[in-house]
Enzyme design. Structure first.
Site, short mmCIF file in Angstrom:
data_model
loop_
_atom_site.label_atom_id
_atom_site.label_comp_id
_atom_site.label_asym_id
_atom_site.label_seq_id
_atom_site.Cartn_x
_atom_site.Cartn_y
_atom_site.Cartn_z
N TYR A 1 0.63 0.14 14.99
CA TYR A 1 -0.31 -0.10 13.89
C TYR A 1 0.00 0.82 12.72
CZ TYR A 1 -4.53 -0.60 11.15
OH TYR A 1 -5.40 -0.83 10.13
N LYS B 1 -3.21 -2.75 7.91
CA LYS B 1 -3.33 -4.21 8.01
C LYS B 1 -2.37 -4.87 7.01
CE LYS B 1 -5.61 -6.81 10.83
NZ LYS B 1 -4.94 -6.78 12.14
N ARG C 1 -9.84 0.25 10.82
CA ARG C 1 -8.63 0.39 11.66
C ARG C 1 -7.99 -0.96 11.99
NH1 ARG C 1 -8.59 5.85 13.39
NH2 ARG C 1 -10.46 6.83 12.59
N ASP D 1 0.88 -1.17 0.00
CA ASP D 1 0.00 0.00 0.00
C ASP D 1 0.92 1.21 0.00
OD1 ASP D 1 -1.58 2.16 0.69
OD2 ASP D 1 -2.63 1.12 2.31
#
Ligand code: 13P
Ligand code: 13P
Ligand code: MG
Ligand code: MG
Length: 371
Positions: free
Chosen positions: A230, A233, A267, A11
């Protein structure tokens, strides 16, 4: 002829939130791969699933090849500059290291690779998922390669009767690859015992026991283990060779009709059903449901024919409706219980500091002794 398929995905920025790369971003990555890959690659296919761009490459240089990995890394770096220039969200999101060193493992992008001797007819499936993590493939792989209720080939095909070897990784172990090899059918209950926990134990590869050849390769990277927080994902890719010694394509696809619950969505913190979607599908509702696409190919001397879109068929429209219903049903309970991931998975987000600050306000109640 010995061929390697390498798929590397990242990404590197998306339009309107975590939805999809821009056309210009996709074209930049494509053009870079086509031009710089001359002489190195036999063929390539650049595509997107949600906000992730995947570069699929065929070549003869084996797995983990520095030049092939560097080509993909540099394509993503080049794309990131475009993403920044367009103000895309999360530009360079999955490029977690500054400088390329040897291969992209541990640097952010997801990788699935397989080297094999081409069969006269060589079908393979390229799966790409967004808003979920590699454990999402545990369920379909167990059914396709170990369960005769799903895969009649396990009963009907003498080539498949010996079963399959599962290589399963403990993805919580960050100092190197911790793996176990288990054999279906003898070790079925051990395989089940591990795969029921898809956040910790992830199928990394599957092998035909009769032929000794590899059928499956899954990208097992855990971004939070690399970044320590984080950063999005993991959004895993997977390669599956089908037919002959392996399950038929339809046996591999069938489990996706369940729309099983996986970790991900908004999230990266929820349990949501995964929706099989058409190639180049974007993201919408609640940054989910998580999606998975499947491009089917045939390959000869490394040259690709395809893709044919395996989930572009009227059958899957009904499945998509069903998954939408499941997703909305789960969302009705908001943050309560099973709707969100366990603390173990959330610990890379801001919730840990929040709990620590609330914790200070707790007080022990003094209980008055009975007279
Ligand atoms: P921001 O806090 O940067 O808006 O990111 C949240 C997010 O998009 C995760 O889904
Ligand atoms: P990606 O990992 O696809 O960027 O999604 C991030 C996210 O948190 C969406 O809510
Ligand atoms: Mg994103
Ligand atoms: Mg993504």
């Amino acid at each position: 002829m010995k061929i390697t398929i390498s798929v590397i995905k990242a990404d590197i920025g998306s339009v309107g939130g975590h939805i999809a790369p821009s056309e210009k971003l996709l074209q930049t990555v494509k053009q870079y791969v086509v031009e710089t890959g001359k002489g190195l690659l036999i063929d390539n296919y650049v595509s997107f699933t949600g906000d992730d761009i995947a570069i699929l490459m065929t070549h003869t240089h084996g797995e983990g090849n520095e030049k092939v990995h560097k080509l993909a890394w540099d394509a993503f770096v080049t794309g990131t500059a475009v993403a920044k220039s367009q103000g895309l969200y999360g530009a360079g999101q999955d490029l977690l290291k500054d400088a390329f060193s040897g291969n992209v493992h541990g640097m952010g992008p997801a990788v699935a690779e397989m080297e094999f001797e081409e069969r006269p007819g060589e079908p393979f499936l390229f799966f790409a998922a967004d808003k979920t993590d590699p454990g999402a493939y545990n369920f379909p792989l167990y059914l396709a390669f170990a369960d005769a209720m799903n895969t009649p080939g396990l009963m009907l095909s003498p080539k498949m009767a010996k079963g399959f070897k599962f290589v399963i990784m403990d993805v919580n172990h960050t100092e190197g690859d911790r793996v176990v090899e288990l054999q279906a059918p003898e070790d079925m209950y051990d395989i089940a015992t591990l795969l029921r926990d898809p956040e910790r134990y992830v199928v990394e590869s599957v092998w035909s026991r009769a032929a000794g050849t590899q059928a499956v390769s899954v990208a097992t990277s855990r971004l939070h283990n690399i970044a320590g927080k984080y950063t999005g994902k993991d959004d895993p890719v997977m390669l599956v060779r089908s037919q002959m010694d392996f399950p038929a394509t339809g046996e591999v696809l069938q489990p996706f009709a369940v729309g099983h619950f996986v970790a991900g969505g908004m999230r990266g913190s929820h349990n949501m059903p995964i929706m099989p979607v058409k190639l180049n599908t974007t993201i919408s509702y609640f940054d989910g449901p998580p999606i998975v696409s499947c491009a089917s190919f045939s390959i000869r001397n490394g040259k690709l024919t395809g893709p044919v879109d395996a989930f572009d068929h009227p059958f899957w429209d009904r499945v998509r409706d069903h998954v939408s219903d499941k997703a909305m049903e789960m969302r009705k309970q908001g943050f309560f219980g099973a709707a969100m991931l366990t603390m173990n998975e959330l610990e890379y987000t801001g919730i840990i500091e929040k709990i620590a600050s609330i914790d200070k306000k707790f007080a022990l109640r003094t209980v008055q002794k009975a007279a």
